[in-house]
Design a protein around this motif. Structure first.
Motif, short mmCIF file in Angstrom:
data_model
loop_
_atom_site.label_atom_id
_atom_site.label_comp_id
_atom_site.label_asym_id
_atom_site.label_seq_id
_atom_site.Cartn_x
_atom_site.Cartn_y
_atom_site.Cartn_z
N HIS A 54 -14.01 41.97 -39.95
CA HIS A 54 -15.46 41.80 -39.99
C HIS A 54 -15.93 41.05 -38.75
CE1 HIS A 54 -15.51 42.93 -44.31
NE2 HIS A 54 -14.32 42.35 -44.30
N PRO A 55 -16.78 41.65 -37.91
CA PRO A 55 -17.27 40.96 -36.71
C PRO A 55 -18.46 40.07 -37.04
CG PRO A 55 -18.14 43.19 -36.77
CD PRO A 55 -17.26 43.04 -37.99
N GLU A 56 -18.59 38.96 -36.33
CA GLU A 56 -19.71 38.03 -36.53
C GLU A 56 -19.95 37.80 -38.01
OE1 GLU A 56 -21.32 36.31 -34.13
OE2 GLU A 56 -19.83 37.18 -32.76
N TYR A 57 -18.94 37.24 -38.64
CA TYR A 57 -18.92 37.06 -40.10
C TYR A 57 -19.58 35.73 -40.46
CZ TYR A 57 -16.89 37.06 -44.82
OH TYR A 57 -16.69 37.05 -46.17
N GLU A 58 -20.56 35.79 -41.33
CA GLU A 58 -21.31 34.58 -41.69
C GLU A 58 -20.60 33.78 -42.78
OE1 GLU A 58 -25.79 33.17 -43.11
OE2 GLU A 58 -25.10 35.20 -43.54
N VAL A 59 -20.43 32.50 -42.53
CA VAL A 59 -19.97 31.56 -43.54
C VAL A 59 -20.86 30.32 -43.45
CG1 VAL A 59 -17.57 32.32 -43.53
CG2 VAL A 59 -18.29 30.57 -41.93
N LEU A 60 -20.85 29.49 -44.47
CA LEU A 60 -21.62 28.25 -44.45
C LEU A 60 -20.70 27.09 -44.11
CD1 LEU A 60 -23.85 28.68 -47.64
CD2 LEU A 60 -24.43 29.21 -45.26
N ASP A 61 -21.21 26.14 -43.31
CA ASP A 61 -20.40 24.97 -42.99
C ASP A 61 -20.62 23.89 -44.03
OD1 ASP A 61 -22.80 23.67 -42.41
OD2 ASP A 61 -22.53 23.76 -40.23
N TRP A 62 -20.07 22.70 -43.80
CA TRP A 62 -20.12 21.63 -44.80
C TRP A 62 -21.55 21.12 -45.02
CZ3 TRP A 62 -19.62 20.86 -39.72
CH2 TRP A 62 -20.25 19.76 -39.14
N ARG A 63 -22.46 21.47 -44.12
CA ARG A 63 -23.86 21.06 -44.29
C ARG A 63 -24.69 22.13 -44.98
NH1 ARG A 63 -24.36 20.33 -37.92
NH2 ARG A 63 -23.44 22.41 -38.25
N GLY A 64 -24.03 23.27 -45.26
CA GLY A 64 -24.76 24.39 -45.85
C GLY A 64 -25.47 25.24 -44.82
N LYS A 65 -25.17 24.99 -43.54
CA LYS A 65 -25.79 25.76 -42.47
C LYS A 65 -24.93 26.98 -42.14
CE LYS A 65 -28.23 21.95 -40.20
NZ LYS A 65 -28.46 21.25 -38.90
N PRO A 66 -25.58 28.11 -41.79
CA PRO A 66 -24.80 29.31 -41.48
C PRO A 66 -24.04 29.18 -40.17
CG PRO A 66 -27.12 29.68 -41.05
CD PRO A 66 -27.03 28.34 -41.72
N TYR A 67 -22.85 29.72 -40.17
CA TYR A 67 -22.01 29.74 -38.98
C TYR A 67 -21.41 31.14 -38.89
CZ TYR A 67 -17.51 29.44 -36.59
OH TYR A 67 -16.44 29.70 -35.80
N TYR A 68 -21.37 31.70 -37.71
CA TYR A 68 -20.87 33.06 -37.53
C TYR A 68 -19.54 33.03 -36.77
CZ TYR A 68 -25.41 34.66 -39.13
OH TYR A 68 -26.52 34.90 -39.90
N ALA A 69 -18.48 33.36 -37.47
CA ALA A 69 -17.15 33.44 -36.84
C ALA A 69 -17.08 34.73 -36.03
CB ALA A 69 -16.07 33.44 -37.90
N ASP A 70 -16.34 34.71 -34.94
CA ASP A 70 -16.20 35.91 -34.11
C ASP A 70 -15.68 37.07 -34.95
OD1 ASP A 70 -17.12 34.60 -31.87
OD2 ASP A 70 -15.11 34.05 -31.17
N PHE A 71 -14.63 36.81 -35.72
CA PHE A 71 -14.07 37.82 -36.62
C PHE A 71 -13.54 37.12 -37.87
CE2 PHE A 71 -13.39 39.61 -32.38
CZ PHE A 71 -13.89 40.89 -32.51
N VAL A 72 -13.54 37.82 -38.97
CA VAL A 72 -12.80 37.42 -40.16
C VAL A 72 -12.01 38.63 -40.63
CG1 VAL A 72 -12.95 36.82 -42.60
CG2 VAL A 72 -14.27 35.53 -40.93
N PHE A 73 -10.72 38.44 -40.82
CA PHE A 73 -9.85 39.49 -41.35
C PHE A 73 -9.61 39.15 -42.81
CE2 PHE A 73 -5.39 41.35 -41.66
CZ PHE A 73 -5.85 42.66 -41.77
N ALA A 74 -10.07 40.03 -43.71
CA ALA A 74 -10.00 39.74 -45.14
C ALA A 74 -9.58 40.96 -45.93
CB ALA A 74 -11.36 39.24 -45.62
#
Length: 225
Positions: A54-74
């Motif tokens: 998955h490219p530019e995969y959105e996850v939330l950080d410890w503050r609840g703010k969105p963060y986009y990882a370059d890739f996530v392999f799941a």
């Protein structure tokens, strides 16, 4: 056979079609030169497809703010975050606050069950074979196999990983205790590892008894991947 350009275009289009709003915009803007280079130089030669990536995969950080990882392999229950880090962006231009946030985010993601891999842009661009080796080694821990022969091979690799973790010559009793197997089975695994050249016996004492086994260069190059 599908070439990289065709497969990569289909890969990005597939994810764009399934996103809206900022998630779509981030993929459109964020999947740039470094990410494409990783896909071309590292991922494609290793996998030959983009399944479960998955490219530019959105996850939330410890503050609840969105963060986009370059890739996530799941592909299954486990998730691997893959980041490509340029020296200028992640070292030269990083202030103390950004540095703290990056470390906190990585720790938080690890706590959430993500496994994080970071590659330097220079390695992706100029030493992709090293990135492929390291990524293959990482993925091999999770990509389980089903046949009996492969399960034996998996056990041998886990013993090799344990030997590297110990950072000293391995004893049969180490294998027996760590993996909860009997002494005879531990010896059988070590003899098989010697036979394929992943470890070598280290004689100790006047009687030259084989009490220790040391990981070889061949084991590092082939046994961990």
């Amino acid at each position: 056979m599908t070439d990289f350009n065709e497969a990569h275009l289909a890969f990005v289009s597939y994810h764009l079609d399934r996103r809206t709003g900022e998630r779509r915009g981030r993929l459109d803007r964020g999947h740039g030169h470094a990410e494409i280079l990783f896909a071309k130089n590292v991922w494609w030669p290793l996998k030959g497809h983009f399944d479960h990536l998955h490219p530019e995969y959105e996850v939330l950080d410890w503050r609840g703010k969105p963060y986009y990882a370059d890739f996530v392999f799941a592909p299954h229950q486990w998730k691997i975050v893959i980041e490509i880090k340029g020296f200028t962006e992640h070292v030269t231009n990083m202030d103390r606050n950004k540095y703290c946030n990056e470390l906190n985010r990585e720790t938080f993601l690890s706590g959430m069950g993500f496994h994080i891999i970071s590659f330097a842009y220079d390695d992706v661009a100029h030493r992709p074979e090293l990135c492929i080796y390291l990524l293959r080694m990482m993925l091999s821990q999770y990509e389980s196999s089903e046949s009996k022969v492969e399960r034996v091979n998996f056990a041998d690799k886990e013993i090799l990983r344990y030997a590297v973790f110990l950072a000293r010559p391995l004893r049969p009793i180490d294998v027996s205790n760590h993996f909860s197997i009997n002494h005879r089975t531990a010896i059988a695994h070590l003899k098989r590892l010697c036979h394929i050249g992943w470890v070598k016996p280290v004689p100790r004492g006047s009687g030259q008894r084989i009490l220790y086994y040391q990981v070889t260069k061949n084991g590092l190059d082939n046994g961990l991947v």
